[in-house]
Write a protein that holds these residues in place. Structure first.
Motif, PDB file in Angstrom:
ATOM      1  N   ASP A 161       0.834  -1.197   0.000  1.00 55.93           N
ATOM      2  CA  ASP A 161       0.000   0.000   0.000  1.00 55.93           C
ATOM      3  C   ASP A 161       0.872   1.252   0.000  1.00 55.93           C
ATOM      4  O   ASP A 161       0.622   2.198  -0.766  1.00 55.93           O
ATOM      5  N   LYS A 162       1.925   1.244   0.841  1.00 54.01           N
ATOM      6  CA  LYS A 162       2.838   2.381   0.887  1.00 54.01           C
ATOM      7  C   LYS A 162       3.603   2.517  -0.423  1.00 54.01           C
ATOM      8  O   LYS A 162       3.830   3.630  -0.919  1.00 54.01           O
ATOM      9  N   LEU A 163       3.999   1.373  -0.999  1.00 58.27           N
ATOM     10  CA  LEU A 163       4.722   1.397  -2.267  1.00 58.27           C
ATOM     11  C   LEU A 163       3.853   1.977  -3.371  1.00 58.27           C
ATOM     12  O   LEU A 163       4.328   2.743  -4.218  1.00 58.27           O
ATOM     13  N   GLY A 164       2.563   1.629  -3.370  1.00 58.58           N
ATOM     14  CA  GLY A 164       1.638   2.175  -4.354  1.00 58.58           C
ATOM     15  C   GLY A 164       1.554   3.688  -4.249  1.00 58.58           C
ATOM     16  O   GLY A 164       1.552   4.395  -5.268  1.00 58.58           O
ATOM     17  N   ASN A 165       1.523   4.191  -3.008  1.00 60.89           N
ATOM     18  CA  ASN A 165       1.483   5.643  -2.802  1.00 60.89           C
ATOM     19  C   ASN A 165       2.756   6.317  -3.311  1.00 60.89           C
ATOM     20  O   ASN A 165       2.707   7.388  -3.931  1.00 60.89           O
ATOM     21  N   VAL A 166       3.901   5.667  -3.041  1.00 62.60           N
ATOM     22  CA  VAL A 166       5.180   6.222  -3.489  1.00 62.60           C
ATOM     23  C   VAL A 166       5.258   6.252  -5.010  1.00 62.60           C
ATOM     24  O   VAL A 166       5.691   7.245  -5.614  1.00 62.60           O
ATOM     25  N   LEU A 167       4.830   5.165  -5.643  1.00 63.60           N
ATOM     26  CA  LEU A 167       4.871   5.102  -7.103  1.00 63.60           C
ATOM     27  C   LEU A 167       3.955   6.143  -7.732  1.00 63.60           C
ATOM     28  O   LEU A 167       4.320   6.784  -8.728  1.00 63.60           O
ATOM     29  N   ASP A 168       2.770   6.314  -7.170  1.00 60.96           N
ATOM     30  CA  ASP A 168       1.855   7.339  -7.675  1.00 60.96           C
ATOM     31  C   ASP A 168       2.494   8.717  -7.584  1.00 60.96           C
ATOM     32  O   ASP A 168       2.392   9.533  -8.512  1.00 60.96           O
ATOM     33  N   TYR A 169       3.146   8.958  -6.475  1.00 64.82           N
ATOM     34  CA  TYR A 169       3.775  10.267  -6.258  1.00 64.82           C
ATOM     35  C   TYR A 169       4.900  10.495  -7.270  1.00 64.82           C
ATOM     36  O   TYR A 169       5.019  11.577  -7.857  1.00 64.82           O
ATOM     37  N   ILE A 170       5.736   9.445  -7.469  1.00 63.99           N
ATOM     38  CA  ILE A 170       6.866   9.574  -8.388  1.00 63.99           C
ATOM     39  C   ILE A 170       6.385   9.712  -9.832  1.00 63.99           C
ATOM     40  O   ILE A 170       6.907  10.526 -10.614  1.00 63.99           O
ATOM     41  N   LEU A 171       5.369   8.939 -10.205  1.00 61.68           N
ATOM     42  CA  LEU A 171       4.899   8.934 -11.590  1.00 61.68           C
ATOM     43  C   LEU A 171       4.108  10.179 -11.957  1.00 61.68           C
ATOM     44  O   LEU A 171       4.171  10.644 -13.106  1.00 61.68           O
ATOM     45  N   TYR A 172       3.380  10.717 -11.004  1.00 59.72           N
ATOM     46  CA  TYR A 172       2.469  11.815 -11.318  1.00 59.72           C
ATOM     47  C   TYR A 172       2.877  13.134 -10.674  1.00 59.72           C
ATOM     48  O   TYR A 172       3.160  14.118 -11.376  1.00 59.72           O
ATOM     49  N   GLU A 173       2.925  13.175  -9.358  1.00 61.88           N
ATOM     50  CA  GLU A 173       3.180  14.445  -8.671  1.00 61.88           C
ATOM     51  C   GLU A 173       4.591  14.980  -8.934  1.00 61.88           C
ATOM     52  O   GLU A 173       4.786  16.186  -9.058  1.00 61.88           O
ATOM     53  N   SER A 174       5.579  14.071  -9.011  1.00 67.26           N
ATOM     54  CA  SER A 174       6.954  14.531  -9.178  1.00 67.26           C
ATOM     55  C   SER A 174       7.208  15.135 -10.553  1.00 67.26           C
ATOM     56  O   SER A 174       8.259  15.744 -10.785  1.00 67.26           O
ATOM     57  N   GLN A 175       6.277  14.953 -11.472  1.00 65.25           N
ATOM     58  CA  GLN A 175       6.414  15.566 -12.794  1.00 65.25           C
ATOM     59  C   GLN A 175       6.141  17.065 -12.725  1.00 65.25           C
ATOM     60  O   GLN A 175       6.507  17.817 -13.630  1.00 65.25           O
ATOM     61  N   ASN A 176       5.471  17.483 -11.662  1.00 62.09           N
ATOM     62  CA  ASN A 176       5.208  18.905 -11.478  1.00 62.09           C
ATOM     63  C   ASN A 176       6.442  19.600 -10.912  1.00 62.09           C
ATOM     64  O   ASN A 176       7.263  18.980 -10.237  1.00 62.09           O
ATOM     65  N   GLN A 177       6.567  20.860 -11.179  1.00 61.25           N
ATOM     66  CA  GLN A 177       7.714  21.599 -10.657  1.00 61.25           C
ATOM     67  C   GLN A 177       7.643  21.707  -9.137  1.00 61.25           C
ATOM     68  O   GLN A 177       8.665  21.614  -8.455  1.00 61.25           O
ATOM     69  N   PHE A 178       6.427  21.876  -8.618  1.00 60.02           N
ATOM     70  CA  PHE A 178       6.259  22.007  -7.183  1.00 60.02           C
ATOM     71  C   PHE A 178       5.073  21.162  -6.702  1.00 60.02           C
ATOM     72  O   PHE A 178       4.119  20.930  -7.455  1.00 60.02           O
ATOM     73  N   VAL A 179       5.166  20.730  -5.444  1.00 58.03           N
ATOM     74  CA  VAL A 179       4.066  20.047  -4.764  1.00 58.03           C
ATOM     75  C   VAL A 179       3.839  20.766  -3.444  1.00 58.03           C
ATOM     76  O   VAL A 179       4.622  21.649  -3.053  1.00 58.03           O
ATOM     77  N   SER A 180       2.793  20.389  -2.747  1.00 58.44           N
ATOM     78  CA  SER A 180       2.553  20.994  -1.434  1.00 58.44           C
ATOM     79  C   SER A 180       3.431  20.321  -0.380  1.00 58.44           C
ATOM     80  O   SER A 180       3.825  19.158  -0.535  1.00 58.44           O
ATOM     81  N   PRO A 181       3.757  21.017   0.699  1.00 52.73           N
ATOM     82  CA  PRO A 181       4.498  20.383   1.800  1.00 52.73           C
ATOM     83  C   PRO A 181       3.785  19.133   2.324  1.00 52.73           C
ATOM     84  O   PRO A 181       4.449  18.154   2.686  1.00 52.73           O
ATOM     85  N   ARG A 182       2.451  19.173   2.369  1.00 51.61           N
ATOM     86  CA  ARG A 182       1.707  17.992   2.830  1.00 51.61           C
ATOM     87  C   ARG A 182       1.999  16.785   1.961  1.00 51.61           C
ATOM     88  O   ARG A 182       2.227  15.675   2.476  1.00 51.61           O
ATOM     89  N   GLU A 183       2.011  16.975   0.635  1.00 50.73           N
ATOM     90  CA  GLU A 183       2.252  15.856  -0.278  1.00 50.73           C
ATOM     91  C   GLU A 183       3.670  15.318  -0.137  1.00 50.73           C
ATOM     92  O   GLU A 183       3.888  14.098  -0.136  1.00 50.73           O
ATOM     93  N   GLU A 184       4.638  16.198   0.002  1.00 48.29           N
ATOM     94  CA  GLU A 184       6.029  15.758   0.147  1.00 48.29           C
ATOM     95  C   GLU A 184       6.239  15.047   1.488  1.00 48.29           C
ATOM     96  O   GLU A 184       6.954  14.042   1.556  1.00 48.29           O
ATOM     97  N   ILE A 185       5.606  15.534   2.527  1.00 50.98           N
ATOM     98  CA  ILE A 185       5.731  14.890   3.845  1.00 50.98           C
ATOM     99  C   ILE A 185       5.089  13.511   3.824  1.00 50.98           C
ATOM    100  O   ILE A 185       5.653  12.538   4.365  1.00 50.98           O
ATOM    101  N   ASP A 186       3.929  13.372   3.199  1.00 54.18           N
ATOM    102  CA  ASP A 186       3.285  12.056   3.067  1.00 54.18           C
ATOM    103  C   ASP A 186       4.180  11.094   2.306  1.00 54.18           C
ATOM    104  O   ASP A 186       4.311   9.914   2.663  1.00 54.18           O
ATOM    105  N   PHE A 187       4.806  11.605   1.232  1.00 61.28           N
ATOM    106  CA  PHE A 187       5.736  10.780   0.459  1.00 61.28           C
ATOM    107  C   PHE A 187       6.908  10.323   1.318  1.00 61.28           C
ATOM    108  O   PHE A 187       7.294   9.145   1.304  1.00 61.28           O
ATOM    109  N   ALA A 188       7.479  11.238   2.091  1.00 60.95           N
ATOM    110  CA  ALA A 188       8.628  10.904   2.942  1.00 60.95           C
ATOM    111  C   ALA A 188       8.265   9.833   3.964  1.00 60.95           C
ATOM    112  O   ALA A 188       9.026   8.882   4.195  1.00 60.95           O
ATOM    113  N   LEU A 189       7.091   9.949   4.570  1.00 60.53           N
ATOM    114  CA  LEU A 189       6.654   8.971   5.569  1.00 60.53           C
ATOM    115  C   LEU A 189       6.415   7.606   4.940  1.00 60.53           C
ATOM    116  O   LEU A 189       6.751   6.564   5.527  1.00 60.53           O
ATOM    117  N   ASN A 190       5.830   7.575   3.739  1.00 62.61           N
ATOM    118  CA  ASN A 190       5.636   6.307   3.022  1.00 62.61           C
ATOM    119  C   ASN A 190       6.971   5.668   2.671  1.00 62.61           C
ATOM    120  O   ASN A 190       7.147   4.449   2.779  1.00 62.61           O
TER     121      ASN A 190
END
Length: 250
Positions: A85-114
């Motif tokens: 489940d955590k890996l799925g969240n990380v992959l989603d973040y890397i595949l989609y959110e990381s393509q953006n120049q910026f994300v919110s601190p909440r999203e980056e913190i969730d990624f770090a915890l996962n």
């Protein structure tokens, strides 16, 4: 009494005595045989009783053992599900959110915890790892797209890669903070004697991180990497409000 009569009496007495002795001997032999049979039967009964008691104990132990094994399997299954489940969240973040120049601190913190949870799988349950969050969710920039994605990955990955996992006093400590519009992550770990960090504190990941920080945040960040005896410390602070104000006045 004439000698002939006396001899007859003695002969008869001797015969009776011999017959009595023979009868007693036979009775003794029979009694001894019966005793052996009784002892043998007693041993057989005792053995059966012990076997029955052992079987009773085993019948209690086997289901108990099976239940323990089942609990262990369930625990590993849960860990696997949790990790996936955590890996799925990380992959989603890397595949989609990381393509953006910026994300919110909440999203980056969730990624770090996962990411931390996924890395914890390879650690022993006895290994000391501490993860603390100090988050002000009411901060005005907490949900704003202002933080570079994957900015925390290098510090976290290096801690798990170079930590001493065998020493009894080994540890990893991660503190993630967001307050007063400042994003901060501090990672500490005891360094393994075989770790390259004893010779060199930087690598491709470290230099890439510093290049990104300089390009994106200029003088609005501070990155410290140092060792204290056998403990490696990495700390990153980004003043997002200062960065935002500079962007608005640029």
């Amino acid at each position: 009494m004439n000698p002939h009569t006396l001899n007859s009496i003695l002969s008869a007495s001797t015969g009776i005595l011999l017959v009595a002795c023979l009868w007693l001997y036979r009775r003794y032999k029979k009694a001894k045989k019966v005793k052996k049979e009784v002892e043998k039967r007693f041993v057989e009964l005792e053995t059966k009783a012990n076997n029955l008691q052992l079987q009773t104990l085993e019948s209690r132990l086997n289901p108990h053992l099976f239940k323990n094994i089942l609990n262990s399997i369930q625990s590993h299954a849960y860990q696997t599900y949790f990790a996936m489940d955590k890996l799925g969240n990380v992959l989603d973040y890397i595949l989609y959110e990381s393509q953006n120049q910026f994300v919110s601190p909440r999203e980056e913190i969730d990624f770090a915890l996962n990411l931390i949870e996924i890395n914890k799988i390879k650690l022993s349950p006895l290994f000391s790892i501490s993860v603390k969050k100090k988050i002000d969710e009411l901060d005005e920039l907490y949900e704003e797209k202002i933080l570079a994605p994957l900015i925390s990955i290098d510090l976290i990955e290096n801690a798990f890669k170079h930590a001493d996992l065998q020493s009894p006093d080994a540890f990893i400590s991660v503190i993630i903070e967001f307050k007063d519009n400042i994003f901060s992550i501090t990672v500490q770990n005891k360094i393994s004697a075989k770790s390259a960090f004893l010779k060199e504190h930087s690598g491709i990941g470290a230099s890439t991180l510093e290049q990104r920080l300089k390009i994106l945040y200029n003088n609005c960040y501070k990155l410290d990497r140092y060792t204290e005896e056998d403990v490696y410390v990495a700390q990153l602070k980004i003043n997002l409000l200062e960065h935002k104000n500079k962007m608005l006045t640029a």
